[in-house]
Design a protein around this motif. Structure first.
Motif, PDB file in Angstrom:
ATOM      1  N   HIS A  28      -7.462  -6.681  -4.391  1.00  0.00           N
ATOM      2  CA  HIS A  28      -6.132  -7.056  -4.018  1.00  0.00           C
ATOM      3  C   HIS A  28      -5.283  -6.238  -4.592  1.00  0.00           C
ATOM      4  O   HIS A  28      -4.372  -5.669  -4.122  1.00  0.00           O
ATOM      5  CB  HIS A  28      -5.876  -8.505  -3.857  1.00  0.00           C
ATOM      6  N   GLU A  29      -5.299  -6.256  -6.082  1.00  0.00           N
ATOM      7  CA  GLU A  29      -4.145  -5.531  -6.859  1.00  0.00           C
ATOM      8  C   GLU A  29      -4.331  -3.982  -6.389  1.00  0.00           C
ATOM      9  O   GLU A  29      -3.126  -3.313  -6.354  1.00  0.00           O
ATOM     10  CB  GLU A  29      -4.519  -5.738  -8.307  1.00  0.00           C
ATOM     11  N   ALA A  30      -5.328  -3.500  -6.552  1.00  0.00           N
ATOM     12  CA  ALA A  30      -5.387  -1.868  -6.278  1.00  0.00           C
ATOM     13  C   ALA A  30      -5.108  -1.523  -4.891  1.00  0.00           C
ATOM     14  O   ALA A  30      -4.529  -0.501  -4.850  1.00  0.00           O
ATOM     15  CB  ALA A  30      -7.037  -1.717  -6.448  1.00  0.00           C
ATOM     16  N   LEU A  31      -5.482  -2.284  -3.931  1.00  0.00           N
ATOM     17  CA  LEU A  31      -4.944  -2.216  -2.477  1.00  0.00           C
ATOM     18  C   LEU A  31      -3.564  -2.107  -2.390  1.00  0.00           C
ATOM     19  O   LEU A  31      -3.028  -1.181  -1.630  1.00  0.00           O
ATOM     20  CB  LEU A  31      -5.568  -3.413  -1.662  1.00  0.00           C
ATOM     21  N   VAL A  32      -2.817  -2.918  -3.198  1.00  0.00           N
ATOM     22  CA  VAL A  32      -1.194  -2.637  -2.879  1.00  0.00           C
ATOM     23  C   VAL A  32      -0.918  -1.443  -3.336  1.00  0.00           C
ATOM     24  O   VAL A  32       0.048  -0.593  -2.655  1.00  0.00           O
ATOM     25  CB  VAL A  32      -0.682  -3.665  -3.823  1.00  0.00           C
ATOM     26  N   GLU A  33      -1.621  -0.704  -4.309  1.00  0.00           N
ATOM     27  CA  GLU A  33      -1.093   0.569  -4.918  1.00  0.00           C
ATOM     28  C   GLU A  33      -1.586   1.500  -3.772  1.00  0.00           C
ATOM     29  O   GLU A  33      -1.150   2.726  -3.754  1.00  0.00           O
ATOM     30  CB  GLU A  33      -2.053   0.849  -6.010  1.00  0.00           C
ATOM     31  N   LEU A  34      -2.617   1.119  -2.892  1.00  0.00           N
ATOM     32  CA  LEU A  34      -2.810   2.063  -1.722  1.00  0.00           C
ATOM     33  C   LEU A  34      -1.895   1.955  -0.459  1.00  0.00           C
ATOM     34  O   LEU A  34      -2.344   2.508   0.566  1.00  0.00           O
ATOM     35  CB  LEU A  34      -4.552   1.835  -1.519  1.00  0.00           C
ATOM     36  N   GLY A  35      -1.190   0.866  -0.512  1.00  0.00           N
ATOM     37  CA  GLY A  35      -0.267   0.662   0.461  1.00  0.00           C
ATOM     38  C   GLY A  35      -0.636  -0.366   1.648  1.00  0.00           C
ATOM     39  O   GLY A  35      -0.088  -0.741   2.734  1.00  0.00           O
ATOM     40  N   VAL A  36      -1.604  -1.182   0.792  1.00  0.00           N
ATOM     41  CA  VAL A  36      -2.138  -2.351   1.751  1.00  0.00           C
ATOM     42  C   VAL A  36      -2.162  -3.633   1.152  1.00  0.00           C
ATOM     43  O   VAL A  36      -2.656  -3.544  -0.132  1.00  0.00           O
ATOM     44  CB  VAL A  36      -3.531  -2.088   2.417  1.00  0.00           C
ATOM     45  N   ALA A  37      -1.728  -4.747   1.650  1.00  0.00           N
ATOM     46  CA  ALA A  37      -1.679  -6.134   0.938  1.00  0.00           C
ATOM     47  C   ALA A  37      -2.664  -6.896   1.211  1.00  0.00           C
ATOM     48  O   ALA A  37      -2.592  -7.321   2.725  1.00  0.00           O
ATOM     49  CB  ALA A  37      -0.416  -6.653   0.916  1.00  0.00           C
ATOM     50  N   SER A  38      -3.709  -7.297   0.699  1.00  0.00           N
ATOM     51  CA  SER A  38      -4.662  -8.643   1.112  1.00  0.00           C
ATOM     52  C   SER A  38      -3.848  -9.723   1.223  1.00  0.00           C
ATOM     53  O   SER A  38      -3.439 -10.215  -0.190  1.00  0.00           O
ATOM     54  CB  SER A  38      -5.807  -8.361   0.138  1.00  0.00           C
ATOM     55  N   LEU A  39      -3.851 -10.543   2.188  1.00  0.00           N
ATOM     56  CA  LEU A  39      -3.394 -11.830   2.116  1.00  0.00           C
ATOM     57  C   LEU A  39      -3.976 -12.647   1.119  1.00  0.00           C
ATOM     58  O   LEU A  39      -3.380 -13.432   0.336  1.00  0.00           O
ATOM     59  CB  LEU A  39      -3.513 -12.488   3.503  1.00  0.00           C
ATOM     60  N   VAL A 161      -8.360   1.031   8.442  1.00  0.00           N
ATOM     61  CA  VAL A 161      -7.058   0.458   7.967  1.00  0.00           C
ATOM     62  C   VAL A 161      -6.260   1.306   7.551  1.00  0.00           C
ATOM     63  O   VAL A 161      -4.894   1.198   7.649  1.00  0.00           O
ATOM     64  CB  VAL A 161      -7.425  -0.693   7.041  1.00  0.00           C
ATOM     65  N   GLY A 162      -6.763   2.484   6.781  1.00  0.00           N
ATOM     66  CA  GLY A 162      -5.825   3.304   5.920  1.00  0.00           C
ATOM     67  C   GLY A 162      -6.059   3.519   4.567  1.00  0.00           C
ATOM     68  O   GLY A 162      -4.914   3.910   3.825  1.00  0.00           O
ATOM     69  N   PHE A 163      -7.153   2.972   3.881  1.00  0.00           N
ATOM     70  CA  PHE A 163      -7.184   3.087   2.428  1.00  0.00           C
ATOM     71  C   PHE A 163      -8.431   3.840   2.257  1.00  0.00           C
ATOM     72  O   PHE A 163      -9.556   3.451   2.940  1.00  0.00           O
ATOM     73  CB  PHE A 163      -7.096   1.846   1.766  1.00  0.00           C
ATOM     74  N   GLY A 164      -8.583   4.292   1.277  1.00  0.00           N
ATOM     75  CA  GLY A 164      -9.995   4.933   0.566  1.00  0.00           C
ATOM     76  C   GLY A 164     -10.564   3.862  -0.329  1.00  0.00           C
ATOM     77  O   GLY A 164      -9.929   3.093  -0.522  1.00  0.00           O
ATOM     78  N   THR A 165     -12.129   4.273  -0.269  1.00  0.00           N
ATOM     79  CA  THR A 165     -12.859   2.920  -0.847  1.00  0.00           C
ATOM     80  C   THR A 165     -13.678   3.709  -2.089  1.00  0.00           C
ATOM     81  O   THR A 165     -14.212   3.113  -2.713  1.00  0.00           O
ATOM     82  CB  THR A 165     -13.759   2.503  -0.185  1.00  0.00           C
ATOM     83  N   ALA A 166     -13.362   4.987  -2.444  1.00  0.00           N
ATOM     84  CA  ALA A 166     -13.944   5.726  -3.443  1.00  0.00           C
ATOM     85  C   ALA A 166     -13.807   4.869  -4.982  1.00  0.00           C
ATOM     86  O   ALA A 166     -14.846   4.698  -5.707  1.00  0.00           O
ATOM     87  CB  ALA A 166     -13.530   6.935  -3.655  1.00  0.00           C
ATOM     88  N   SER A 167     -12.863   4.375  -5.106  1.00  0.00           N
ATOM     89  CA  SER A 167     -12.399   3.522  -6.513  1.00  0.00           C
ATOM     90  C   SER A 167     -12.437   2.112  -6.199  1.00  0.00           C
ATOM     91  O   SER A 167     -12.640   1.399  -7.230  1.00  0.00           O
ATOM     92  CB  SER A 167     -11.145   3.892  -6.896  1.00  0.00           C
TER      93      SER A 167
END
Length: 222
Positions: A28-39, A161-167
């Motif tokens: 969830h923290e890394a996703l915010v950096e990618l522009g997506v917030a996990s509820l 959704v719009g985020f990469g999953t490589a990391s």
């Protein structure tokens, strides 16, 4: 005019798509950096929210107070990031139309998209119930998982959704091991155990809260 933010709801049938819920929470923290917030920041949070929305607290041995307001709290917390939102929970596959409507009401102001991952159960009825959650047919998405590895499903979901999953690796995610598609009975048992584990986490949190409250009272008496 500012671009309208999106809210992505993942409704997974039992199967390989089950990896999405724990992966979103873990990263969830890394996703915010990618522009997506996990509820949800933990599977127990998403479980509690889904139980609230589906009115299934008694089925899991919980009280209404254990889950009351969980969905609203998660949405409000994620809104502070001013990002697109994403949520995943397999229990939503069984949500009734009125429960779907209630959940979507909490996402007012967002462009709602629903993503259904296929699995061992037929998804036709689920698609029918969740179609009402989106205003346009193109916002209802289906990801086929038959014969695919969990990492491939995770990558496809991220791309949609719009985020990469490589990391955002799955091998660091607890409980993200993909189930064996050729053993449907084992899959259902794994799903049941996962949901029961989340229920126990909720109970443990409540017991810990009561323990701290009692400790404070004893301290005041002393």
């Amino acid at each position: 005019m500012a671009k309208k933010l999106k809210a992505w709801i993942h409704v997974g049938m039992p199967g390989t798509g089950d990896v999405i819920e724990p992966a979103l929470a873990h990263h969830h923290e890394a996703l915010v950096e990618l522009g997506v917030a996990s509820l949800a920041h933990a599977p127990a949070e998403s479980f509690r929210a889904a139980v609230e929305m589906t009115r299934a607290h008694k089925d899991w041995g919980l009280k209404r107070a254990d889950v009351e307001g969980q969905w609203t709290r998660l949405v409000r917390r994620a809104q502070r990031t001013r990002s697109d939102l994403v949520f995943s929970q397999p229990l939503l596959a069984h949500a009734a139309p009125e429960q779907v409507a209630l959940l979507v009401d909490g996402l007012a102001g967002y462009q709602v998209h629903v993503v259904v991952t296929t699995g061992i159960d037929d998804e036709t009825a689920t698609l029918g119930r969740w179609a009402s959650a989106v205003r346009k047919p193109e916002r209802l998405h289906v990801i086929e998982t038959d014969g695919r590895e969990p990492r491939d499903v995770w990558k496809t979901f991220g791309k949609l959704v719009g985020f990469g999953t490589a990391s955002l690796r799955l091998d660091t995610v607890p409980n993200a091991t993909g189930p064996v598609q050729s053993l449907p009975d084992a899959l259902r048992e794994l799903e049941r155990l996962a949901r029961r584990n989340a229920s126990l986490e909720v109970r443990l949190e409540e017991l810990d809260r009561k323990r701290r409250k009692l400790k404070r009272r004893l301290g005041q008496v002393a």
